[in-house]
Design an enzyme around this catalytic site. Structure first.
Site, mmCIF file in Angstrom:
data_model
loop_
_atom_site.group_PDB
_atom_site.id
_atom_site.type_symbol
_atom_site.label_atom_id
_atom_site.label_comp_id
_atom_site.label_asym_id
_atom_site.label_seq_id
_atom_site.Cartn_x
_atom_site.Cartn_y
_atom_site.Cartn_z
ATOM 1 N N VAL A 48 46.095 -49.238 -33.973
ATOM 2 C CA VAL A 48 46.892 -48.983 -32.791
ATOM 3 C C VAL A 48 47.666 -49.814 -33.138
ATOM 4 C CG1 VAL A 48 47.644 -49.940 -30.688
ATOM 5 C CG2 VAL A 48 45.060 -49.073 -30.940
ATOM 6 N N GLU A 76 46.871 -47.320 -24.994
ATOM 7 C CA GLU A 76 46.361 -46.364 -25.654
ATOM 8 C C GLU A 76 45.615 -44.873 -25.581
ATOM 9 O OE1 GLU A 76 43.776 -46.025 -28.471
ATOM 10 O OE2 GLU A 76 43.353 -47.690 -27.171
ATOM 11 N N LEU A 133 44.395 -43.070 -28.445
ATOM 12 C CA LEU A 133 43.792 -42.461 -29.352
ATOM 13 C C LEU A 133 43.286 -42.171 -29.890
ATOM 14 C CD1 LEU A 133 46.644 -44.482 -31.383
ATOM 15 C CD2 LEU A 133 46.746 -42.857 -29.727
ATOM 16 N N ASN A 136 37.876 -43.963 -20.633
ATOM 17 C CA ASN A 136 36.581 -43.898 -21.718
ATOM 18 C C ASN A 136 35.071 -43.189 -21.345
ATOM 19 O OD1 ASN A 136 38.387 -43.942 -24.307
ATOM 20 N ND2 ASN A 136 37.772 -46.327 -24.373
ATOM 21 N N PHE A 180 33.953 -32.454 -25.140
ATOM 22 C CA PHE A 180 33.073 -33.376 -25.175
ATOM 23 C C PHE A 180 31.208 -33.489 -24.429
ATOM 24 C CE2 PHE A 180 36.681 -36.241 -26.481
ATOM 25 C CZ PHE A 180 35.993 -37.379 -27.234
ATOM 26 N N LEU A 181 31.069 -32.308 -24.471
ATOM 27 C CA LEU A 181 30.083 -32.245 -24.441
ATOM 28 C C LEU A 181 28.597 -31.499 -25.497
ATOM 29 C CD1 LEU A 181 30.649 -29.593 -20.989
ATOM 30 C CD2 LEU A 181 29.249 -32.377 -21.095
ATOM 31 N N GLY A 234 29.592 -43.995 -31.593
ATOM 32 C CA GLY A 234 30.045 -44.557 -31.942
ATOM 33 C C GLY A 234 31.601 -45.353 -31.429
ATOM 34 N N CYS A 248 35.249 -48.067 -29.644
ATOM 35 C CA CYS A 248 36.124 -48.142 -28.155
ATOM 36 C C CYS A 248 34.979 -48.132 -26.850
ATOM 37 C CB CYS A 248 37.474 -46.818 -27.487
ATOM 38 S SG CYS A 248 38.607 -47.234 -29.233
ATOM 39 N N LYS A 307 32.437 -51.110 -26.789
ATOM 40 C CA LYS A 307 32.709 -52.162 -26.486
ATOM 41 C C LYS A 307 33.253 -51.490 -24.949
ATOM 42 C CE LYS A 307 37.021 -53.216 -27.637
ATOM 43 N NZ LYS A 307 37.889 -52.811 -26.920
#
Length: 454
Positions: A11, A154, A156, A229, A270-271, A278, A281, A284
């Site tokens: 970042v 962010e 990114l 996220n 994202f499908l 993993g 981000c 966590k």
């Protein structure tokens, strides 16, 4: 504007390079001496498309420091971009953020009034905490600071972090005053209005629409980051749950994903079913927001399920191996890919590591290849008992099965029709549904994707 960036990770460095390129004077400080030595010589400490070239191009407007003594905080903006790793209870560890705040307070004098900007992913209320620490440190030095702290999360993607810096979907700022809002608008104005010189090292903007500048409260900005996220992680876990069902009922999850993704309310991104997400981000941040919810009596049950589904997905390829090969002890398994995603050398929370460790525990001899991440894996996991091959082709040597873990483009064009002859068994498990299963089967392999029940 004069900008100080605290932290030179993905970042901090990519954002700093972008700000320098669009005309600002940027100083970056990081206590990692080796990393700063590399940066002083314009050597990037990690792989990112276009980074090495832009470090060269911005050499006149970027400087690097490994100690606070040499840094000047009489600037317009100070950005915190330090790590917030998970504690043992999954809360975000703010020790690096708080230490940076104390260092800022120690360096500030009565006549300095930079805007402090928190870009690190932090729990709700962190902007107030940073402000409190700085003000208390200044008070202990004998003067009252009227410092302001803004939140600027962010968004990114590793591997495309520079592209996302120059061509963001949106810029979110959490501010308490017009001063803070105006400072941040001025900081990003060339990006918001897309008036910067075109870059030869990055693709052109995929969207002609200029990014919106969204001003909200610091608390809302901090929550936006966690919500974004968590939602992306949820889409991946959602399609993986349906992939597992598709495999049982004889459906093809790629067709299912396309069928629902063309609904504009859902979208196609994202499908992609596979072995799960993993990186540094998603894991966590989802676990951190679950803990935040517990603190406020708000159970984040959907996010909890998202994490549980992802954890189970990593075991899926091992179960597939057992179904096909039965006893795995003494077998040789080839792994294509270590990085958690292509175009990066990052293996933090990578599915590959869990899969490999599970195979080793089952008595498997593991041989792996990744075009970028092998050195990082050797450094991060020196005790991992695996054989690193020099080429992707060597992974097939005497292997009973191949597992594709990372969808590197070069893995699509391997000479599979010849490589099958190197194997003891012909099993290919495609953990990313990346290969053409029909063609692979024609080459003589037994092909198994994720959610490919048909």
């Amino acid at each position: 504007m004069k900008v100080v960036m605290i932290g030179s990770g993905y970042v901090g460095l990519t954002t700093g390079v972008a700000l320098s390129y669009i005309g600002h004077e940027v100083s970056i400080i990081d206590i990692d001496v080796k990393k700063i030595d590399k940066l002083k010589n314009r050597i990037p400490p990690f792989h990112e498309q276009g980074l090495e070239q832009l470090l060269q191009e911005t050499s006149s407007s970027m400087s690097f420091y490994d100690h606070w003594e040499g840094i000047n905080l009489d600037v317009d903006i100070i950005i915190l971009a330090v790590g917030t790793p998970s504690k043992s209870n999954n809360e975000a560890d703010l020790s690096y953020v708080e230490d940076a705040a104390r260092q800022i307070g120690n360096k500030l004098t009565r006549n300095m009034n930079p805007l402090i900007v928190n870009k690190s992913t932090v729990p709700i209320g962190a902007a107030d905490k940073v402000k409190q620490i700085i003000m208390q440190t200044c008070t202990a030095k004998g003067f009252v600071s009227h410092i302001q702290v803004a939140s600027n999360p962010e968004f990114l993607r590793e591997g495309e972090a520079l592209y996302d810096s120059f061509y963001p979907d949106r810029i979110i700022v959490g501010v308490d005053s017009d001063f803070a809002r105006n400072q941040l608008y001025s900081l990003y104005q060339p990006i918001l209005e897309r008036t910067f010189k075109p870059l030869s090292v990055l693709p052109k903007a995929r969207n002609a629409t200029l990014p919106p500048f969204i001003s909200t409260s610091p608390n809302s900005a901090e929550l936006i980051k966690y919500a974004a996220n968590s939602f992306l992680a949820m889409k991946i876990s959602f399609i993986n749950e349906f992939a597992n069902l598709a495999e049982q009922v004889g459906a093809d999850i790629t067709e299912v994903a396309r069928g629902i993704g063309l609904d504009e309310r859902i979208g196609t991104r994202f499908l992609n079913a596979g072995i799960g997400w993993g990186g540094s981000c998603f894991g966590k941040d989802t676990r951190a927001i679950i803990q935040t919810g517990k603190q406020y009596g708000s159970e984040m049950s959907i996010v909890q399920t998202v994490v549980q589904t992802n954890d189970k997905q990593r075991e899926l390829v091992v179960k597939k191996l057992q179904n096909y090969l039965k006893v795995l002890r003494g077998k040789t398994i080839g792994i294509l890919g270590l990085a958690f995603k292509p175009n990066t050398d990052d293996i933090r929370d990578a599915p590959s590591i869990d899969i490999i460790q599970r195979l080793i525990d089952l008595g498997v001899y593991v041989q792996v290849y990744d075009p970028l991440a092998m050195e990082q894996c050797k450094l991060s996991h020196p005790s991992l008992d695996i054989h690193y091959t020099e080429t992707a082709e060597e992974v097939f040597n005497q292997a009973h099965a191949i597992i594709l873990v990372t969808e590197w483009e070069e893995f699509r064009t391997l000479s599979y029709q010849h490589l099958v002859q190197r194997m003891r068994n012909n099993l290919v498990i495609d953990g990313r549904n990346f290969l053409n299963g029909e063609i692979i089967t024609e080459y003589g392999y037994t092909y198994s994707g994720i959610g490919k029940g048909s």
